[in-house]
Scaffold this active site. Structure first.
Site, PDB file in Angstrom:
ATOM      1  N   ILE A  99      -7.958 -26.929 -10.143  1.00 32.39           N
ATOM      2  CA  ILE A  99      -6.954 -27.933  -9.814  1.00 32.39           C
ATOM      3  C   ILE A  99      -6.935 -29.138 -10.745  1.00 32.39           C
ATOM      4  O   ILE A  99      -5.994 -29.916 -10.721  1.00 32.39           O
ATOM      5  CB  ILE A  99      -7.071 -28.436  -8.356  1.00 32.39           C
ATOM      6  CG1 ILE A  99      -8.333 -29.263  -8.151  1.00 32.39           C
ATOM      7  CG2 ILE A  99      -6.997 -27.279  -7.381  1.00 32.39           C
ATOM      8  CD1 ILE A  99      -8.358 -29.930  -6.786  1.00 32.39           C
TER       9      ILE A  99
ATOM     10  N   ASP B 132     -11.697 -22.725  -8.986  1.00 34.37           N
ATOM     11  CA  ASP B 132     -10.799 -23.766  -8.501  1.00 34.37           C
ATOM     12  C   ASP B 132     -10.447 -24.612  -9.715  1.00 34.37           C
ATOM     13  O   ASP B 132     -11.264 -25.389 -10.202  1.00 34.37           O
ATOM     14  CB  ASP B 132     -11.524 -24.585  -7.419  1.00 34.37           C
ATOM     15  CG  ASP B 132     -10.659 -25.706  -6.852  1.00 34.37           C
ATOM     16  OD1 ASP B 132      -9.740 -26.195  -7.556  1.00 34.37           O
ATOM     17  OD2 ASP B 132     -10.905 -26.115  -5.710  1.00 34.37           O
TER      18      ASP B 132
ATOM     19  N   LYS C  42      -3.571 -33.129  -8.331  1.00 30.14           N
ATOM     20  CA  LYS C  42      -4.295 -33.897  -9.337  1.00 30.14           C
ATOM     21  C   LYS C  42      -3.509 -33.963 -10.637  1.00 30.14           C
ATOM     22  O   LYS C  42      -3.371 -35.014 -11.239  1.00 30.14           O
ATOM     23  CB  LYS C  42      -5.656 -33.243  -9.611  1.00 30.14           C
ATOM     24  CG  LYS C  42      -6.450 -32.952  -8.368  1.00 30.14           C
ATOM     25  CD  LYS C  42      -6.764 -34.203  -7.568  1.00 30.14           C
ATOM     26  CE  LYS C  42      -7.416 -33.871  -6.250  1.00 30.14           C
ATOM     27  NZ  LYS C  42      -7.661 -35.079  -5.453  1.00 30.14           N
TER      28      LYS C  42
ATOM     29  N   TYR D  78     -17.686 -30.779  -4.658  1.00 32.75           N
ATOM     30  CA  TYR D  78     -16.752 -31.544  -3.850  1.00 32.75           C
ATOM     31  C   TYR D  78     -17.181 -31.508  -2.371  1.00 32.75           C
ATOM     32  O   TYR D  78     -17.318 -30.424  -1.793  1.00 32.75           O
ATOM     33  CB  TYR D  78     -15.366 -30.925  -4.025  1.00 32.75           C
ATOM     34  CG  TYR D  78     -14.298 -31.284  -3.020  1.00 32.75           C
ATOM     35  CD1 TYR D  78     -13.555 -30.291  -2.391  1.00 32.75           C
ATOM     36  CD2 TYR D  78     -13.969 -32.608  -2.728  1.00 32.75           C
ATOM     37  CE1 TYR D  78     -12.539 -30.587  -1.499  1.00 32.75           C
ATOM     38  CE2 TYR D  78     -12.957 -32.925  -1.823  1.00 32.75           C
ATOM     39  CZ  TYR D  78     -12.253 -31.907  -1.209  1.00 32.75           C
ATOM     40  OH  TYR D  78     -11.251 -32.194  -0.324  1.00 32.75           O
TER      41      TYR D  78
END
Lengths: 489, 469
Positions: free
Chosen positions: B232, B230, B272, B145
Site C-alpha cells: 500500500i 501488502d 497512502k 503495523y
C-alpha cells in the site's frame, strides 16, 4: 497446473472452499438466465425481465433534482471542494457526526416519529450485508445458532453463517395464518434446537419482511420480545424495508415496542440501510443500532472492515438533514410504491393469480400453488424453470427463501418502468391463458411436463464459477454492453 | 454461556495498545497553530496530506466526474444501483493501470484477478479468511503495523508469529529469522499458512531488497505456503532504491507457470499513495482463481461505494494527471522526510535510512534510562505528555529492541514539523543536562523519575480510535 491447483486448494481455508456462501443454489440460475438474455424494450423485447431484484427505482428523479439543487453536497464540485481534503482524510470509525444525525433522524421519521434514535449509537457497516454479519460476530461464536422465521432472505445463509460459522435454525411459518410468526412455532424450534444440543443465541427477523412484503403487527412484535427476553437470547431486527411501507398497517420498529415493555434492552439490536428505503444500494450504507453498549462498541471497532466512504457520508449527511426533502421523498416514494403494487396485484387478480396481502417491500409474494403438478419443491423448481425459460420472467422460487410450502414466488415490482410492468403482466396473462386453453382446467400439470425444462444459455462459459460469476453480461449478448454491470440482492 | 461472543470480550482487536492510547491523548489536547499552540502534535498518523492541491485542481478541471455525469449524461441512477461485487469495470481498469505505473510498468495486472474491498483493512482480513483459520498462523517480520493484530487475527481466529528483525542489519529479513519463526509456530502447534510482509515497510519506511524478496520466494516455495505482499505504500517511494514488487521478482525469475505463482497475493489501497483514506478503497490481487472467486464473494461485506469508484475511475484514467501526481508527490515526500531527518539530527537523534513511506523509524535508544521496554514506555509518556508529540513506540509495532519510535512527517504543515523538531531538541537537551548531573544527583533523579510514572486510565480510552497506519 491441475495438480498445483489441487495442492493449492488444500492450502486455502475451509471458508474459501466450502459452499456456505450459498451462491451455487438454483436461486442464482435465474440470474444467469437474465444476464445472458436481459430484456430491453427496443433492443431485446423477447429477453428475460428481471423480477428477482429487490431494488427501488421509482424515485431517482427526486434525488437527482436534489443533487442539482445542492452542488455543495459533493466534495468534488466547485461549491463543495473546500471540504475535499478534510473529508478525504476522514476515516474515523465513529463516522461523520452530521451523517449519523441524518441517519438517526431518518430512522426516527420512518418509525413514525414515535421513537428518537441516538446518533451516538449509530454504527456504520458495509451495507446491511456487512451489518448483519457484524452483529452475528458480536453475538455468537462458531457453532452457535440463530432462529430465523421462514420464508427468509436467501442470502441470510451467507451473511449470518458463512464466515461466522453460525447455524441457521428455520422457524417455519405457514400460509394458513398468512405466515405470521407464532409463539408456538418459536418455542417448538427452540426446544428442538436444545434437544439437538444446538446453542441458540437469538432470533433474527426482517420487519418489514423479505420476501413477504408484510409488516409485523404489534402483538407479534411483543410476543417476540417477550420470547427472547424469557430465554435471555438476542433479537435482531433487520428493518431495512421500513420506509417502503405504503398503506396500513404502519411500520412499528422494535425500538418503539420496547418503550412500553419490560425487557432487557441489552438483547435488542436493529440493522438498517439506505439500499431499499432510498434506493441507493451502490453507496453501501449499512447501520448497526444496538441497545447494548458492549455490542455497540465492538461493532464500531468491526466497522473498520466496512466503513462508509467519507465522500458518500458527506453527500448523504447533507441530503438526510434536509428535512423537507426527506419528508417529501418518503411520502412520494410510498405513493409510487403503492401504485405500482396495485397495478401488479390487481392485474394478477384478473388473471386468477392471488398474492399474499402486503403493504411493504419492493416485491409481493405470489401464490402459484394451483399451478404445481404436485405440492413438492421439485414441482416448484420445474414451474420456475418454465417461468424463466418460456415466460421469460426472472422471479424467485419460494424454496430459495426456505419456504416450507412449495408454490410461492417472490416477484419484484419496483425495479422497472411502467411499460415493462405491462409487458410482464401480459406475458403472465398469456402463459396462464395458454395453459388453460391447451389442457383444460384439470390437465394443467401435464402441460408443464411437455415443456422443455432445461435452462438454455448462450454460453456455457458463464458456468465456470472460478472465472465468472452470475453477474457478467455475456460478451455475446445483443445488448450493448452497459459499462455498469448490475448485481442481485 | 456468555451473552455475547468471545470476540467482544477478548483483546484481539488490539485497541488497548499504547499505539491507540497516544491518539486518545492527542484527541484530548490537539495542537492548533492558533487555537491551541501548546497542544499535542500528531505524529502518529501515517497520512499523506502533502498533495491535496493536486487532487483539488484535477477536480476543478473535471466537473463531470464530480457530478455523476459522463459525456453530458447523468449516470446517477446506474451508480446508485451499482452493487456488483465485481466492481466498476472502468475503475478496475484504471486501478490496475495505476498500479502498473507505480511499478514503472515493469509488471501488468489483470482486471480479472483484482478484488475491490473497503480499504486495505478489509483486504487483509478478507485474504486471511481465504487462506487461514483457527489453528493456522502467518509469519510477519517485526516491527509491523499494529493494526495487523486486529486485521489478521481478530475475527478470523488465525495467529501471527513474528519473524524477528533487528537493527544489526537494518531490520532486514534473514533466512535464520524465517526458519526460527517457522519453528516457533511448530512449537506452538500452529500450522504455518504463509508469510505476510509490508513492502515498502511500515513502520520502517524502507523498500525490501531483491535479496530479501528472493529469500522470501525461496522460503515459501520450499515450505509450500502463501506470501502476502501488502504494497500500500508502493507509490510513496521517493528515492532510490526503486520499488521492486514481488510480482516483478516472480516475473524476472520466470515463475509464472510455477507452483508458487498462485500463492503470492498483493494487497493495495489508495489511502497512502493518493492520500484518500476516507474513501475506503482497497484491493486484493491474486493469481489464484479460487482465492479471487472467494474473496470476490466476501467483498460483499465491504464493497467500495459506487460513487467513489466512479470518481476515481475518472481520475486514475487521466494518465497525464497520474504521472504528474506521482512525480510531484514523490518530490514533496522526499523534501519533507529530509526536513524530519535533519531536524532529528539537530536534536542528536538518528533514524533508519529510508526511501519510502510517510514516517521515519527513529532511534532513541540513547535516550532510554535502561535498555528495557519499561524505559521505552517511560520515554514515550514523557514525549506525549511533556514534549507533546504523539509518536508511536516500537513496542506497539512488536519491535524486539526497545528505543525505536515511528514518527510521521506527511500529515502536518512544514511549520508544525519545525515546531515539533524544536520541542524535541529542547527535550533532548534537558535530558542531556540531567544525565550529566546524574552521578551527582542520583537520589534526586530517582525522586524525579517517580514523578514521570503515570497511571493511565484505560476506561475512557476504549471509546475512540483513529484508523491509521
Amino acid at each position: 497446473m491441475e495438480f498445483t491447483r489441487n495442492n493449492n486448494r488444500q492450502l486455502l481455508s475451509k471458508v474459501a472452499t466450502n459452499d456456505r456462501h450459498g451462491e451455487n443454489t438454483p436461486y442464482f440460475e435465474g440470474w444467469k438466465a437474465y444476464d445472458s438474455n436481459p430484456f430491453h424494450p427496443t433492443q431485446n423485447p423477447q429477453g428475460v425481465i428481471q423480477m428477482g431484484l429487490a431494488e427501488n427505482q421509482l424515485c431517482f428523479d427526486l434525488i437527482e433534482k436534489w443533487l442539482l439543487e445542492n452542488p455543495d453536497a459533493s466534495i468534488c464540485t466547485a461549491e463543495g471542494v473546500d471540504r475535499f481534503r478534510d473529508i478525504a482524510i476522514f476515516q474515523d470509525y465513529h463516522g461523520l457526526k452530521e451523517f449519523r444525525e441524518g441517519v438517526a433522524k431518518l430512522m426516527g421519521r420512518v418509525g413514525g416519529n414515535r421513537v428518537k434514535f441516538d446518533p451516538n449509537r449509530i454504527v456504520m457497516s458495509g451495507g446491511a450485508t456487512g451489518a448483519n454479519e457484524t452483529v452475528m460476530f458480536c453475538l455468537a461464536d462458531p457453532g452457535d445458532a440463530f432462529l430465523v422465521p421462514s420464508p427468509y432472505y436467501a442470502a441470510f445463509a451467507r451473511d449470518l453463517g458463512w464466515r461466522t460459522g453460525l447455524e441457521i435454525v428455520p422457524v417455519d411459518c405457514k400460509s394458513s395464518n398468512n405466515f405470521r410468526i407464532t409463539r408456538v412455532a418459536l418455542e417448538e424450534a427452540y426446544e428442538e434446537a436444545q434437544r439437538s444440543n444446538i446453542n441458540v443465541k437469538g432470533v433474527i427477523i426482517a420487519n418489514p419482511s423479505n420476501p413477504l412484503g408484510t409488516v409485523l403487527d404489534k402483538e407479534t412484535m411483543r410476543s417476540l420480545v417477550s420470547f427472547i427476553n424469557d430465554k435471555s437470547i438476542h433479537l435482531v431486527c433487520d428493518e431495512i424495508y421500513a420506509a417502503t411501507v405504503f398503506g396500513s398497517p404502519r411500520f412499528i420498529s422494535v425500538a418503539e415496542i420496547i418503550q412500553d415493555m419490560d425487557c432487557n434492552r441489552d438483547l435488542i439490536h436493529i440493522v438498517y440501510s439506505l439500499s431499499k428505503d432510498m434506493g441507493l444500494p451502490g453507496f453501501r450504507v449499512g447501520i448497526v443500532y444496538s441497545f447494548n453498549d458492549c455490542v455497540m462498541n465492538c461493532a464500531r471497532k468491526m466497522s473498520s472492515f466496512g466503513l462508509v466512504s467519507s465522500q458518500t457520508q458527506f453527500l448523504l449527511a447533507a441530503m438526510l438533514n434536509d428535512e423537507e426533502f426527506v419528508g417529501n421523498f418518503l411520502r412520494e416514494s410510498s405513493k409510487r410504491l403503492a401504485k405500482r403494487h396495485h397495478v401488479f396485484t390487481k392485474g394478477l387478480e384478473r388473471i386468477g393469480i392471488s398474492t399474499l396481502k402486503s403493504n411493504a417491500g419492493l416485491f409481493f409474494w405470489m401464490d402459484m400453488r394451483p399451478l404445481l403438478k404436485e405440492q413438492t419443491v421439485q414441482a416448484e423448481i420445474e414451474l420456475w424453470r418454465v417461468i424463466i425459460n418460456k415466460v421469460k420472467l426472472n422471479v424467485s422460487p419460494g424454496s430459495s427463501f426456505q419456504c416450507s410450502e412449495p408454490g410461492w414466488f417472490r416477484v419484484c415490482f419496483a425495479n422497472m418502468d411502467d411499460e415493462t410492468v405491462q409487458v410482464a403482466l401480459e406475458r403472465i396473462r398469456e402463459f396462464v391463458h395458454q395453459g388453460k386453453e391447451e389442457d383444460g382446467a384439470s390437465e394443467k400439470s401435464k402441460h408443464w411436463r411437455k415443456q422443455n425444462l432445461r435452462l438454455s444459455f448462450s454460453s456455457s462459459r458463464l458456468y465456470n464459477e472460478s472465472l465468472m460469476s452470475p453477474h457478467m453480461i455475456s460478451p455475446h449478448s445483443p445488448i450493448p454492453q452497459s459499462p455498469l454491470v448490475r448485481a442481485r440482492t | 454461556m456468555g451473552l455475547l461472543s468471545r470476540k467482544v470480550t477478548c483483546n484481539s482487536h488490539g485497541q488497548d495498545s499504547s499505539y491507540f492510547l497516544g491518539w486518545e491523548e492527542y484527541e484530548k489536547n490537539p495542537y492548533d497553530e492558533v487555537k491551541n499552540p501548546k497542544g499535542i502534535i500528531q505524529m502518529g498518523l501515517a497520512e499523506n496530506q502533502l498533495s491535496f492541491d493536486l487532487l483539488e485542481s484535477w477536480l476543478a478541471k473535471n466537473p463531470e466526474a464530480a457530478s455523476f455525469k459522463r459525456d453530458g449524461q447523468s449516470i446517477f441512477k446506474e451508480l446508485a444501483l451499482f452493487q456488483d461485487y465485481h466492481g466498476l469495470p472502468a475503475f478496475k481498469k484504471a486501478l490496475v493501470d495505476f498500479m502498473a505505473e507505480i511499478r514503472g510498468n515493469k509488471v501488468t495486472f489483470d482486471t480479472n484477478n483484482i478484488v475491490l474491498t473497503a480499504g486495505a483493512t478489509s483486504a487483509n482480513e478478507t485474504l486471511m479468511f481465504c487462506l487461514a483459520e483457527k489453528g493456522d498462523a502467518f509469519l510477519l517480520p517485526t516491527p509491523y503495523y499494529p493494526g495487523f493484530d486486529r486485521d489478521l487475527k481478530w475475527r478470523t481466529g488465525a495467529e501471527i508469529v513474528p519473524i524477528v528483525c533487528t537493527s544489526s542489519n537494518g531490520f532486514q529479513i534473514t533466512e535464520p529469522a524465517l526458519e526460527e519463526a517457522y519453528q516457533e509456530a511448530q512449537r506452538r502447534n500452529l500450522r504455518v499458512k504463509g508469510v505476510l510482509v509490508t513492502n515498502p515497510s511500515n513502520p520502517l519506511g524502507t523498500t525490501m531488497t531483491r535479496t530479501e524478496l528472493d529469500l522470501l520466494l525461496n522460503f515459501i516455495s520450499d515450505k509450500e505456503i502463501h506470501l502476502i505482499s501488502d504494497e500500500i505504500y508502493a507509490g510513496t517511494v521517493f528515492s532510490s532504491p526503486a520499488f521492486v514488487s514481488i510480482i516483478e521478482v516472480l516475473k524476472d525469475r520466470k515463475l509464472e507457470s510455477s507452483q508458487v505463482w498462485e500463492r503470492v497475493h498483493v494487497v493495495y489501497s489508495l489511502s497512502k499513495d493518493l492520500g484518500l483514506p476516507g474513501f475506503r478503497v482497497g484491493a486484493i490481487y491474486s493469481n489464484d482463481p479460487i482465492v479471487v472467486a472467494a474473496a470476490t464473494k466476501m467483498s460483499s461485506f465491504g464493497l467500495v461505494s459506487s460513487q467513489t469508484q466512479f470518481l476515481l475511475s475518472a481520475m486514475l484514467s487521466d494518465k497525464k494527471f497520474t504521472k504528474e501526481y506521482l512525480s510531484k508527490n514523490h518530490k514533496r515526500l522526499q523534501k519533507r522526510q529530509n526536513k524530519l531527518v535533519s531536524g532529528l539530527e539537530k536534536a542528536g537523534i538518528s533514524c533508519l535510512e529510508s526511501n519510502a513511506g510517510l514516517f521515519c523509524w527513529v532511534d532513541m535508544r540513547h535516550l532510554l534510562s535502561s535498555n528495557t521496554f519499561e524505559a521505552e514506555m517511560e520515554l514515550w509518556k514523557r514525549i506525549v505528555y511533556d514534549v507533546k508529540l504523539n509518536i508511536s513506540p516500537g513496542s506497539s509495532c512488536h519491535c524486539t529492541e526497545p528505543g525505536w519510535f515511528r514518527v510521521c512527517f506527511a500529515n502536518m504543515s512544514e511549520d508544525t514539523l519545525k515546531l515539533a523538531m524544536q520541542r524535541l531538541k529542547s527535550f533532548v537537551s534537558s535530558i542531556t543536562i540531567n544525565n550529566q548531573s546524574h552521578q551527582e544527583l542520583k537520589n534526586t533523579r530517582r525522586k524525579n523519575r517517580n514523578k514521570w510514572v503515570f497511571r493511565l486510565s484505560f476506561q475512557s480510552f476504549h471509546d475512540r480510535e483513529q484508523e491509521e497506519r
